[in-house]
Design a protein around this motif. Structure first.
Motif, short mmCIF file in Angstrom:
data_model
loop_
_atom_site.label_atom_id
_atom_site.label_comp_id
_atom_site.label_asym_id
_atom_site.label_seq_id
_atom_site.Cartn_x
_atom_site.Cartn_y
_atom_site.Cartn_z
N LYS A 1 10.75 -0.15 -0.99
CA LYS A 1 10.41 1.18 -1.52
C LYS A 1 11.60 1.81 -2.25
O LYS A 1 11.46 2.27 -3.37
N PRO A 2 12.79 1.87 -1.63
CA PRO A 2 13.93 2.42 -2.38
C PRO A 2 14.25 1.62 -3.63
O PRO A 2 14.62 2.20 -4.64
N LEU A 3 14.04 0.30 -3.58
CA LEU A 3 14.33 -0.49 -4.77
C LEU A 3 13.38 -0.15 -5.91
O LEU A 3 13.79 -0.09 -7.07
N VAL A 4 12.11 0.06 -5.54
CA VAL A 4 11.14 0.43 -6.57
C VAL A 4 11.56 1.74 -7.22
O VAL A 4 11.51 1.90 -8.44
N GLU A 5 12.00 2.69 -6.38
CA GLU A 5 12.46 3.97 -6.94
C GLU A 5 13.68 3.75 -7.81
O GLU A 5 13.80 4.29 -8.91
N LEU A 6 14.59 2.93 -7.32
CA LEU A 6 15.86 2.73 -8.02
C LEU A 6 15.64 2.09 -9.37
O LEU A 6 16.22 2.50 -10.38
N LEU A 7 14.78 1.07 -9.38
CA LEU A 7 14.57 0.37 -10.64
C LEU A 7 13.60 1.11 -11.54
O LEU A 7 13.32 0.66 -12.65
N ALA A 8 13.07 2.20 -11.05
CA ALA A 8 12.12 2.99 -11.84
C ALA A 8 10.97 2.12 -12.33
O ALA A 8 10.62 2.13 -13.51
N VAL A 9 10.40 1.38 -11.40
CA VAL A 9 9.24 0.56 -11.76
C VAL A 9 8.05 1.49 -11.96
O VAL A 9 7.92 2.49 -11.27
N LYS A 10 7.20 1.11 -12.89
CA LYS A 10 6.06 1.97 -13.18
C LYS A 10 5.17 2.10 -11.96
O LYS A 10 4.79 1.10 -11.35
N LYS A 11 4.82 3.34 -11.63
CA LYS A 11 3.98 3.56 -10.47
C LYS A 11 2.51 3.57 -10.87
O LYS A 11 2.18 3.62 -12.04
N LYS A 12 1.69 3.60 -9.84
CA LYS A 12 0.26 3.62 -10.09
C LYS A 12 -0.13 4.94 -10.74
O LYS A 12 0.23 5.99 -10.26
N GLN A 13 -0.87 4.83 -11.81
CA GLN A 13 -1.33 6.09 -12.41
C GLN A 13 -2.46 6.64 -11.57
O GLN A 13 -3.27 5.91 -11.06
N GLU A 14 -2.47 7.95 -11.46
CA GLU A 14 -3.59 8.56 -10.75
C GLU A 14 -4.79 8.44 -11.68
O GLU A 14 -5.10 9.33 -12.44
N ALA A 15 -5.46 7.31 -11.58
CA ALA A 15 -6.47 6.99 -12.58
C ALA A 15 -7.73 7.80 -12.36
O ALA A 15 -8.49 7.53 -11.45
N LYS A 16 -7.90 8.79 -13.20
CA LYS A 16 -9.19 9.47 -13.17
C LYS A 16 -10.07 8.69 -14.13
O LYS A 16 -9.95 8.83 -15.33
N ARG A 17 -10.89 7.84 -13.56
CA ARG A 17 -11.67 7.04 -14.47
C ARG A 17 -12.79 7.89 -15.04
O ARG A 17 -13.83 8.06 -14.45
N SER A 18 -12.53 8.43 -16.17
CA SER A 18 -13.48 9.35 -16.78
C SER A 18 -14.53 8.57 -17.54
O SER A 18 -14.40 7.37 -17.76
N ILE A 19 -15.52 9.30 -17.98
CA ILE A 19 -16.57 8.63 -18.74
C ILE A 19 -16.03 8.21 -20.10
O ILE A 19 -16.48 7.25 -20.71
N ASN A 20 -15.00 8.92 -20.56
CA ASN A 20 -14.35 8.52 -21.80
C ASN A 20 -13.82 7.11 -21.71
O ASN A 20 -14.02 6.27 -22.58
N GLU A 21 -13.11 6.87 -20.59
CA GLU A 21 -12.52 5.55 -20.40
C GLU A 21 -13.59 4.49 -20.34
O GLU A 21 -13.45 3.41 -20.91
N GLU B 1 0.82 -1.21 0.00
CA GLU B 1 0.00 0.00 0.00
C GLU B 1 0.84 1.23 0.00
O GLU B 1 0.45 2.26 -0.53
N GLU B 2 2.00 1.14 0.66
CA GLU B 2 2.78 2.35 0.81
C GLU B 2 3.68 2.62 -0.36
O GLU B 2 4.25 3.69 -0.46
N ILE B 3 3.84 1.67 -1.25
CA ILE B 3 4.78 1.93 -2.34
C ILE B 3 4.07 2.30 -3.64
O ILE B 3 4.74 2.63 -4.63
N HIS B 4 2.77 2.26 -3.65
CA HIS B 4 2.01 2.75 -4.81
C HIS B 4 2.53 2.22 -6.13
O HIS B 4 2.86 2.97 -7.04
N ILE B 5 2.58 0.92 -6.20
CA ILE B 5 3.14 0.32 -7.41
C ILE B 5 2.03 0.18 -8.45
O ILE B 5 0.87 0.33 -8.14
N ASN B 6 2.42 -0.08 -9.70
CA ASN B 6 1.38 -0.10 -10.73
C ASN B 6 0.42 -1.27 -10.53
O ASN B 6 0.72 -2.25 -9.87
N GLU B 7 -0.75 -1.10 -11.12
CA GLU B 7 -1.87 -1.98 -10.79
C GLU B 7 -1.58 -3.44 -11.10
O GLU B 7 -2.00 -4.33 -10.37
N LEU B 8 -0.89 -3.67 -12.19
CA LEU B 8 -0.66 -5.05 -12.60
C LEU B 8 0.12 -5.81 -11.54
O LEU B 8 -0.28 -6.88 -11.10
N LEU B 9 1.25 -5.25 -11.10
CA LEU B 9 2.06 -5.96 -10.12
C LEU B 9 1.32 -6.12 -8.81
O LEU B 9 1.39 -7.17 -8.17
#
Lengths: 665, 190
Positions: free
Chosen positions: A475-495, A222-230
């Motif tokens: 957490k530092p490893l995630v930053e170091l490896l530049a793993v994709k973070k969670k997008q601030e998903a604004k789930r719009s009606i377009n989506e 929860e604290e590392i806000h990693i991308n949704e897939l992982l």
């Protein structure tokens, strides 16, 4: 001047002041617990004696104006004290500015548990067995799992279900056998008293320690806000491997007593696994449907609506546990099944209640679990054996890495979006062990397993290692490896529109190719759902709504409520051309003349309508977020919880537009 | 069916299709047998009625548009090459293709071609813009007959308002890509 400076200094030290108060309070509490426990035994003895003497002597005593009777309320008092301690700790961590960003909360809580356990041990001889397995499995674990299941993001989960199942089932099996087998080999090689341990206890130990723990994963991820897939991969795996763990545990526990396993037992084990997994899901789905059905009729008793959601889920868990089926999978299935129907049926306030209550319960549970883990560590009778313990830690890591890499190699052949090396590393590194492993170890009976203490020590060491070392460094490893973070998903009606659009498109193409794939079956399920299930489970007016319209209504409703709350609603005409029926907000006024699926739209002049649309639109700049929250600490931004200044700005803007509306007339 | 299919499709043709679309040999033969099973008139081409005979396509909201996408401008028949060319858009992107011949024309299943295909399903008049009416048409197809026009209108308005960055109340191809995170969706779906 001096007064101002003093005031400033006091204000700036306020957080530290608050912290100091907190620490003092906690220490007081920590010392109260052992005192309370100690005094209770003495108090009850005295009372018994008093009662006894009274009966015999009949001496008249003075009427007691003030008495102390601790034994009476001992249990609830201690429980409340523990919960209060947990909540105060949570408060405290977030007051200290930098600590919570370096050290994950779970580590801090375990340390607190260690401290409190140490305090208690100093005060008296024995620590209360707080992490009693029954208490853990019946009361502490269900809220967390229900929270996870209810807010499970279904779409990513289903899309990756194959991958998740591979990791959960085959990965856990591989871990268990690899660790158990190699440990047995090492025990045999070493010439200490480890050679007495048979293969079956080793395999049992392997199966206990192999499962990735959902509580620990949740707490750290929860604290590392990693991308949704992982996130969904590791988390889904931690949830679904419960079935495997249950079966392996019972299998090896039974047969450790007997002493041997035959091929028939192995086959029965496989069948048992299927029964456990599917049975759990079935129970959960059943109770989920019941909950959905019940919620259809609650329009007159809105106050108890949230209770149904909780009660049915808890019953699903308990019923599954009766038959030794996987309670966790029952809970997940129940939450996931009932959610869409309940949300369509219940009032807005009940929905908020469910959301907040679940988050609150699961948050407290998680905190308590980690604190108790610390306390239980101080308590337990430990039997430290260098070889066994260190080898278990090493083997856990090695097994996990090999398992993940091997499985990914196979899985990538079937996936469209392949898993990269970075992904694999995070998945392997995120395999944390937690309290479930400890509780399972605790459940072992002493007389059957004379090496239970050593097992427990090893389990605790592995848990500490994964939570502290892996938890802190991920957490530092995630930053170091530049793993994709969670997008601030604004789930719009377009989506929303385009997702449906693509679904239809891909289903159509699959049908042309004659290929019965993923989309084809999903489409069939949706059609079945729409035609039969929704009619049955959702209040009649809302069952015919297409998903797109329901989503749009939800958004409009939020905007309308926000509009009213920010005080701008008074200037608008009585009926806004929104398509929301206010049924949910004022249940007492049923729509009078509307046909079931249509909404009444007032006739307005074109110019007026344009102005109103502008008003709505200017408020629609805010985020429109569907609930993507599997985050314990911050519920994803509610529109109403926005900053006060934003509301004021909006009000000003609105008043300006209103002036334009009224003045030209 | 199998042997008949493979005799009708010559090796050179298979090679050409392979080069053009990137499908493998087995995939092409399988799709050819599907093509012939759909081709009731047995004249080597498919007409619109042949597609409409597929039952699941009839209940698909976008059925008609998808069928139209197979037929090039103004024609009523599509042969196997055309069939494969359209289907090639849906082949997953493979990593090793990215490094191949950079001077060759973009493969049919590149990301931008996929997005263009999806965009063209909205934009019927090919003016590279999705107007409010075109959006309304698609929404009307996906939503069914229960919802009134005004409601749909307000949804369409909001959609355009969200996506439109240059204020022309139409969605251009660039706005389409950005607004709907279609790129991300395409990655996971196609």
């Amino acid at each position: 001047m001096m007064a101002k400076m003093r005031f400033v200094r006091r204000v700036s030290s306020l957080p530290e002041f608050g912290l100091l108060l907190l620490v003092i309070f906690v220490l007081l509490e920590g010392s109260l617990l052992p005192l309370g426990a100690a005094s209770s035994t003495s108090k009850s003895c005295e009372e018994a004696k008093q009662g006894h003497t009274e009966v015999h002597n009949f001496t008249k005593k003075a009427f007691p104006v003030l008495g102390v009777d601790y034994g009476h309320i001992k249990n609830p008092f201690e429980i409340s004290l523990w919960v209060l301690l947990a909540c105060l700790m949570k408060l405290g961590f977030h007051l200290i500015p930098r600590l919570s960003s370096i050290v994950p909360e779970s580590c801090l809580l375990i340390v607190v548990g260690l401290l409190v356990g140490g305090l208690i041990k100093l005060a008296r001889e024995e620590v209360p067995p707080v992490l009693d397995s029954k208490f853990f499995f019946l009361y502490l674990l269900p809220p967390i799992i229900l929270d996870a299941g209810y807010f499970l993001p279904i779409r990513p989960f289903m899309e990756n279900l194959g991958t998740i199942l591979m990791f959960a089932v085959i990965g856990t099996l591989w871990n268990a056998f690899f660790i158990g087998g190699l440990l047995y080999g090492i025990c045999q090689i070493s010439n200490s008293d480890l050679t007495a341990i048979g293969i079956l206890p080793c395999l049992l130990f392997g199966s206990i320690i192999s499962a990735v723990d959902p509580v620990a994963v949740l707490a750290v991820f929860e604290e590392i806000h990693i991308n949704e897939l992982l996130h969904i991969l590791v988390f889904g795996e931690s949830l679904l491997n419960d079935a495997v763990t249950v079966v392996l545990y019972h299998l090896f526990e039974e047969f450790s007593v007997d002493g041997s396993v035959t091929v028939l037992d192995g086959i029965l084990g496989v069948i048992s696994f299927l029964v456990v997994a599917l049975g759990g899901v079935l129970f959960g789905a059943m109770y989920g449907f019941l909950a959905a059905l019940t919620s259809r009729f609650t329009s007159h008793t809105r106050v108890i609506e949230p209770l149904f959601a909780f009660l049915y889920s808890y019953m699903a868990y308990l019923s599954a546990e009766v038959f030794h089926l996987s309670g966790i999978m029952a809970l997940i299935a129940c939450g996931a099944v009932m959610r869409p129907y309940i949300e369509a049926n219940i009032s807005h306030k009940s929905h908020t209640t469910i959301k907040y209550f679940l988050k609150m319960l699961s948050s407290v549970s998680e905190t308590l679990i980690f604190i108790f883990l610390g306390v239980a560590t101080v308590d337990g009778r430990h039997s430290w054996n260098w070889i066994f313990v260190t080898m278990s830690v090493v083997l856990c890591l090695v097994a996990r890495v090999i398992g993940v890499v091997g499985l990914t190699f196979i899985i990538n052949k079937f996936r469209i979006v392949k898993l990269t090396t970075k992904d694999q590393f995070i998945i392997a590194y995120g395999g944390l062990r937690g309290a479930i492993a400890f509780s399972l170890g605790f459940l072992l009976k002493e007389d059957h397993f004379h090496m239970r203490d050593m097992f427990l020590t090893a389990i605790i060491t592995v848990i500490f290692f994964t939570v502290f070392v892996q938890g802190m460094t991920i957490k530092p490893l995630v930053e170091l490896l530049a793993v994709k973070k969670k997008q601030e998903a604004k789930r719009s009606i377009n989506e929303e529109i385009h997702t449906q659009f693509l679904d239809h498109l891909l289903t159509g193409i699959e049908d042309i190719c004659g290929h019965y794939g993923h989309h084809h079956w999903k489409d069939k399920l949706n059609r079945f759902n729409k035609k039969y299930v929704k009619k049955f489970l959702i209040v009649s007016e809302r069952s015919k709504e297409p998903q797109l319209i329901a989503f749009y209504h939800k958004m409009e409703m939020k905007q309308a409520i926000q509009l009213v709350e920010s005080g701008g609603g008074s200037k608008l005409p009585s009926a806004v051309p929104s398509t929301v029926s206010m049924q949910n907000i004022q249940p007492k006024n049923p729509p009078a003349t509307t046909k079931p699926a249509e909404r009444v739209l007032p006739q307005l002049s074109k110019g007026r309508e344009e102005e109103i649309r502008k008003i709505l639109r200017s408020n629609l700049q805010r985020t429109r977020q569907r609930l993507h929250s599997y985050n314990r600490h911050t519920l994803v931004a509610d529109p109403y919880e926005d900053g006060f200044s934003d509301l004021i700005l909006k009000k000003q803007r609105m008043m300006a537009i209103d002036k334009k509306v009224h003045n030209p007339r | 069916m199998g042997s008949r299919a493979s005799t009708l499709l010559r090796e050179e043709e298979i090679e050409e299709i392979k080069k053009e679309t990137g499908f493998s040999h087995s995939q092409i033969t399988r799709l050819y047998s599907r093509f012939t099973s759909l081709d009731k008139g047995e004249n080597g081409t498919l007409s619109r009625e042949d597609f409409q005979r597929i039952p699941e396509l009839a209940i698909n909201p976008l059925g008609d548009r998808i069928i139209n996408a197979f037929f090039p401008e103004g024609e009523d028949q599509v042969n196997f090459r055309g069939f494969m060319r359209t289907l090639a858009h849906f082949r997953p992107i493979e990593d090793n293709e990215k490094n191949k011949n950079p001077t060759a024309s973009e493969p049919l299943n590149s990301r931008s071609n996929k997005l263009l295909f999806a965009f063209r399903l909205y934009d019927l008049d090919r003016d590279d813009k999705i107007s409010r009416d075109e959006l309304l048409q698609v929404l009307r197809m996906m939503v069914g007959v229960n919802i009134s026009d005004e409601q749909l209108g307000s949804i369409a308005d909001r959609t355009i308002q969200e996506a439109d960055t240059n204020g022309d109340s139409c969605i251009s191809f660039q706005e389409f890509i950005k607004a709907s995170l279609v790129e991300k969706l395409c990655e996971t779906c196609f």
